[in-house]
Scaffold this active site. Structure first.
Site, PDB file in Angstrom:
ATOM      1  N   GLY A   1      -5.458  -4.994   6.809  1.00 47.32           N
ATOM      2  CA  GLY A   1      -6.450  -3.959   7.069  1.00 47.32           C
ATOM      3  C   GLY A   1      -7.463  -4.321   8.141  1.00 47.32           C
TER       4      GLY A   1
ATOM      5  N   THR B   1       0.870  -1.182   0.000  1.00 46.50           N
ATOM      6  CA  THR B   1       0.000   0.000   0.000  1.00 46.50           C
ATOM      7  C   THR B   1       0.910   1.235   0.000  1.00 46.50           C
ATOM      8  OG1 THR B   1      -1.846  -1.019   1.143  1.00 46.50           O
ATOM      9  CG2 THR B   1      -1.509   1.323   1.584  1.00 46.50           C
TER      10      THR B   1
END
Ligand code: ASP
Length: 283
Positions: A200, A147
């Site tokens: 996440g 990310t």
């Protein structure tokens, strides 16, 4: 894990993004503009990173991106999730921040706002296709990686954080990660700006980015706060990392993943590296 062969592309990509963001600051841009410039640069990089072009596809081979941006000085924020048609999801998030009465738009509603519409297949690179093929062969759970995030402090003392991701490789369609959720993967206030990476689901449950900010406000040092936040991620069966910058210009990079690539620059110091052992660095 960043494969050995990929490391130069990651470090060079980070340096290019960092330098672009810093150059913008030197030219008088604010923290939001600088962090967006850095993230856009990484989204557009086809040789590295899980964001924009080259973002990890879901289990059906569709790239669904999440992104967020938040300004520390006024708490204004925009985010998008599960978008499939934007070349630069972080700019879509910025559009939500600036032009909509909302904070988070998802799926078709968010895609409809994109002025940089792109065919989803163009976001899939040969690298990400191969990664999906290997993932399918191994029949494993969804896997996170790379990310992108940027945090910035500008000359007026304003902070900003921006994050962009394809999420986890092989995710279920419609899955939303921590990156577009303010307080989880992205957060900024007047004291600190934070962007996270990693599993996440753990960052959402731990509300990690806001937890870091709260700990700092409560008087913990940045190192202590980052350590506690990352420990909580492990407690929630995850691993990951974070980058942060405070209003005093203190920078923090912390991770408990096998490695994490990072770069930063200030008037007197710069660094770019791939950390190979879990660590917390505050500078
Ligand atoms: N945090 C991202 C997500 O769960 C993935 C990652 O950082 O690797 O969507």
């Amino acid at each position: 894990q960043i494969k050995e062969a990929d490391r130069p592309a990651y470090v060079n990509g980070l340096i290019a993004a960092r330098d672009l963001g810093f150059e913008r600051l030197e030219q008088g841009a604010n923290a939001i503009e600088a962090s967006l410039a850095a993230v856009v640069q990484m989204e557009n990089n086809p040789r590295a990173f899980n964001a924009g072009t080259g973002a990890s596809p879901n289990r059906d081979g569709i790239v669904e991106c999440d992104a967020a941006v938040m300004a520390g000085h006024d708490g204004s924020a925009g985010a998008v999730a599960a978008v499939t048609a934007a070349q630069n999801p972080v700019l879509l998030a910025e559009k939500v921040r600036r032009e909509s009465p909302h904070v988070l738009l998802v799926g078709a509603g968010a895609d409809a706002l994109a002025t940089d519409k792109i065919d989803n297949r163009k976001l899939l690179t040969e690298r990400s296709r191969q990664a999906l093929k290997r993932w399918r062969e191994k029949k494993q759970g969804p896997v996170g990686s790379a990310t992108v995030g940027a945090v910035a402090l500008d000359a007026n003392g304003n902070l900003a954080a921006a994050t962009s991701t394809g999420g986890v490789l092989g995710k279920w369609p419609g899955r939303v990660g921590d990156s577009p959720l303010l307080g989880a993967g992205t957060y900024a206030n007047r004291q600190i700006a934070v962007s996270c990476t990693g599993k996440g689901e753990a960052f959402i449950r731990a509300v990690s980015a806001k937890d870091l900010a709260c700990r700092l406000r409560a008087g913990e040092s940045l190192v202590e706060a980052a350590k506690a936040v990352l420990e909580q991620i492990i407690a929630f069966d995850g691993s990951g990392g974070l980058i942060a910058i405070t209003a005093q210009g203190q920078v923090c990079v912390g991770f408990n993943t096998p490695n994490m690539a990072y770069a930063w620059k200030s008037a007197g110091h710069e660094a770019a590296a791939i950390g190979l052992e879990p660590e917390i660095i505050c500078f």
